[in-house]
Design a protein around this motif. Structure first.
Motif, PDB file in Angstrom:
ATOM      1  N   VAL A 136      21.106   8.992  11.734  1.00  0.00           N
ATOM      2  CA  VAL A 136      21.199   8.814  13.185  1.00  0.00           C
ATOM      3  C   VAL A 136      20.059   7.944  13.694  1.00  0.00           C
ATOM      4  CG1 VAL A 136      22.437  10.983  13.575  1.00  0.00           C
ATOM      5  CG2 VAL A 136      19.975  10.909  13.887  1.00  0.00           C
ATOM      6  N   THR A 137      18.943   7.922  12.990  1.00  0.00           N
ATOM      7  CA  THR A 137      17.823   7.091  13.435  1.00  0.00           C
ATOM      8  C   THR A 137      18.130   5.609  13.267  1.00  0.00           C
ATOM      9  OG1 THR A 137      16.699   7.165  11.284  1.00  0.00           O
ATOM     10  CG2 THR A 137      16.158   8.901  12.863  1.00  0.00           C
ATOM     11  N   ARG A 138      19.064   5.270  12.385  1.00  0.00           N
ATOM     12  CA  ARG A 138      19.451   3.871  12.185  1.00  0.00           C
ATOM     13  C   ARG A 138      20.645   3.477  13.040  1.00  0.00           C
ATOM     14  NH1 ARG A 138      18.733   5.486   6.721  1.00  0.00           N
ATOM     15  NH2 ARG A 138      20.982   5.717   6.556  1.00  0.00           N
ATOM     16  N   TYR A 139      21.595   4.375  13.233  1.00  0.00           N
ATOM     17  CA  TYR A 139      22.869   4.003  13.820  1.00  0.00           C
ATOM     18  C   TYR A 139      23.103   4.522  15.228  1.00  0.00           C
ATOM     19  CZ  TYR A 139      23.684   2.913   8.944  1.00  0.00           C
ATOM     20  OH  TYR A 139      23.572   2.411   7.688  1.00  0.00           O
ATOM     21  N   THR A 140      22.352   5.500  15.670  1.00  0.00           N
ATOM     22  CA  THR A 140      22.605   6.122  16.964  1.00  0.00           C
ATOM     23  C   THR A 140      21.279   6.374  17.668  1.00  0.00           C
ATOM     24  OG1 THR A 140      24.409   7.268  15.849  1.00  0.00           O
ATOM     25  CG2 THR A 140      23.939   7.941  18.082  1.00  0.00           C
ATOM     26  N   ALA A 141      20.712   5.334  18.175  1.00  0.00           N
ATOM     27  CA  ALA A 141      19.421   5.474  18.841  1.00  0.00           C
ATOM     28  C   ALA A 141      19.625   5.852  20.310  1.00  0.00           C
ATOM     29  CB  ALA A 141      18.643   4.178  18.745  1.00  0.00           C
ATOM     30  N   HIS A 142      18.654   6.534  20.870  1.00  0.00           N
ATOM     31  CA  HIS A 142      18.628   6.856  22.287  1.00  0.00           C
ATOM     32  C   HIS A 142      17.182   6.689  22.742  1.00  0.00           C
ATOM     33  CE1 HIS A 142      18.590   9.123  25.997  1.00  0.00           C
ATOM     34  NE2 HIS A 142      19.916   9.080  25.998  1.00  0.00           N
ATOM     35  N   PRO A 143      16.940   5.965  23.829  1.00  0.00           N
ATOM     36  CA  PRO A 143      15.552   5.688  24.228  1.00  0.00           C
ATOM     37  C   PRO A 143      14.745   6.921  24.608  1.00  0.00           C
ATOM     38  CG  PRO A 143      17.086   4.950  25.928  1.00  0.00           C
ATOM     39  CD  PRO A 143      17.908   5.359  24.734  1.00  0.00           C
ATOM     40  N   GLY A 144      15.397   8.028  24.946  1.00  0.00           N
ATOM     41  CA  GLY A 144      14.680   9.232  25.354  1.00  0.00           C
ATOM     42  C   GLY A 144      14.496  10.250  24.249  1.00  0.00           C
ATOM     43  N   VAL A 145      14.826   9.866  23.011  1.00  0.00           N
ATOM     44  CA  VAL A 145      14.829  10.829  21.908  1.00  0.00           C
ATOM     45  C   VAL A 145      13.935  10.362  20.771  1.00  0.00           C
ATOM     46  CG1 VAL A 145      16.302  11.902  20.142  1.00  0.00           C
ATOM     47  CG2 VAL A 145      17.145  11.648  22.465  1.00  0.00           C
ATOM     48  N   SER A 146      13.156  11.293  20.243  1.00  0.00           N
ATOM     49  CA  SER A 146      12.379  11.067  19.022  1.00  0.00           C
ATOM     50  C   SER A 146      13.018  11.846  17.888  1.00  0.00           C
ATOM     51  CB  SER A 146      10.940  11.556  19.199  1.00  0.00           C
ATOM     52  OG  SER A 146      10.267  10.812  20.183  1.00  0.00           O
ATOM     53  N   ALA A 147      12.984  11.275  16.704  1.00  0.00           N
ATOM     54  CA  ALA A 147      13.526  11.939  15.520  1.00  0.00           C
ATOM     55  C   ALA A 147      12.361  12.395  14.649  1.00  0.00           C
ATOM     56  CB  ALA A 147      14.422  10.991  14.743  1.00  0.00           C
ATOM     57  N   VAL A 148      12.224  13.706  14.472  1.00  0.00           N
ATOM     58  CA  VAL A 148      11.137  14.282  13.692  1.00  0.00           C
ATOM     59  C   VAL A 148      11.719  14.821  12.386  1.00  0.00           C
ATOM     60  CG1 VAL A 148       9.272  15.986  13.675  1.00  0.00           C
ATOM     61  CG2 VAL A 148       9.973  14.923  15.845  1.00  0.00           C
ATOM     62  N   PRO A 149      11.188  14.403  11.224  1.00  0.00           N
ATOM     63  CA  PRO A 149      11.717  14.914   9.954  1.00  0.00           C
ATOM     64  C   PRO A 149      11.641  16.436   9.875  1.00  0.00           C
ATOM     65  CG  PRO A 149      10.263  13.048   9.580  1.00  0.00           C
ATOM     66  CD  PRO A 149      10.124  13.421  11.031  1.00  0.00           C
ATOM     67  N   VAL A 150      12.669  17.036   9.269  1.00  0.00           N
ATOM     68  CA  VAL A 150      12.711  18.483   9.053  1.00  0.00           C
ATOM     69  C   VAL A 150      12.613  18.713   7.551  1.00  0.00           C
ATOM     70  CG1 VAL A 150      14.032  20.613   9.361  1.00  0.00           C
ATOM     71  CG2 VAL A 150      14.153  18.800  11.097  1.00  0.00           C
ATOM     72  N   ILE A 151      11.635  19.526   7.148  1.00  0.00           N
ATOM     73  CA  ILE A 151      11.434  19.820   5.729  1.00  0.00           C
ATOM     74  C   ILE A 151      11.835  21.266   5.437  1.00  0.00           C
ATOM     75  CG2 ILE A 151       9.605  18.095   5.506  1.00  0.00           C
ATOM     76  CD1 ILE A 151       7.595  20.468   5.475  1.00  0.00           C
ATOM     77  N   ASP A 152      11.882  21.596   4.166  1.00  0.00           N
ATOM     78  CA  ASP A 152      12.226  22.939   3.706  1.00  0.00           C
ATOM     79  C   ASP A 152      13.655  23.346   4.063  1.00  0.00           C
ATOM     80  OD1 ASP A 152       9.649  23.101   2.678  1.00  0.00           O
ATOM     81  OD2 ASP A 152       8.870  24.170   4.424  1.00  0.00           O
ATOM     82  N   VAL A 153      14.549  22.361   4.130  1.00  0.00           N
ATOM     83  CA  VAL A 153      15.973  22.611   4.323  1.00  0.00           C
ATOM     84  C   VAL A 153      16.729  21.761   3.304  1.00  0.00           C
ATOM     85  CG1 VAL A 153      15.837  23.189   6.773  1.00  0.00           C
ATOM     86  CG2 VAL A 153      16.194  20.824   6.103  1.00  0.00           C
TER      87      VAL A 153
END
Length: 191
Positions: A136-153
């Motif tokens: 989604v960080t490559r194909y579906t950006a939104h100017p009001g949204v940050s993408a934070v990696p989720v680990i341990d999943v």
């Protein structure tokens, strides 16, 4: 595929979340990329990659400043769920996977969404939180949204799917092309 078969017209379709098989069962698509497949007896799949997860959070949210998140960070946050999850097992499985229900249990619903655009708007507005595929960080950006990696999943699996008994030579070729591209992007030779 287009280079190999100039006579073909490839049409790309986007589907609402309550059609987890992306038109395969309805017969509107011959082959589909599936982000999650809870299994259906009429659908065959081949997993082509595993995708890491991110959490979409409003830019100003405290979590947007973090380097990564873990399932424990979601415990007290409302969830974004997918419309139709109560009525369709495949939709519920996808909704639960994104909301980390298996890892942390159920949470209050902050937003119920039916499309990717609604999902981004709910995330931007802080209405709820869920994981998302890294793509989604490559194909579906939104100017009001940050993408934070989720680990341990566990990563989310991406598969190519088709209807059992309807795997034409072109569908098989498409599956082979997708598998090769996925393999080449990982730099390995096994799949």
């Amino acid at each position: 595929m287009q280079d190999r078969h100039a006579e073909l017209t490839l049409a790309f379709r986007s589907h609402v979340f309550d059609d987890p098989f992306n038109g395969l069962l309805a017969g509107t698509t011959d082959v589909a990329l599936l982000s999650h497949h809870a299994g259906h007896p009429d659908i065959e799949t081949m997993t082509v990659m595993a995708e890491d997860r991110v959490c979409l959070v409003p830019n100003g949210h405290v979590l947007a400043q973090r380097r990564f998140l873990t399932p424990a960070d979601f415990l007290d946050l409302p969830a974004i769920v997918i419309d139709g999850a109560d009525n369709m097992p495949a939709v519920k499985a996808w909704s639960d996977a994104l909301a980390l229900s298996e890892e942390i249990g159920s949470r209050p619903v902050g937003a119920s969404v039916g499309t990717a655009q609604e999902w981004l708007l709910a995330a931007a507005g802080g209405k709820g939180f869920s994981t998302a595929p890294m793509s989604v960080t490559r194909y579906t950006a939104h100017p009001g949204v940050s993408a934070v990696p989720v680990i341990d999943v566990t990563p989310l699996l991406v598969s190519v799917g088709w209807v059992r008994g309807r795997k034409s030579c072109l569908v098989q070729e498409f599956v082979d092309v997708v598998a090769r591209l996925a393999r080449d992007s990982r730099g390995d030779t096994t799949l």
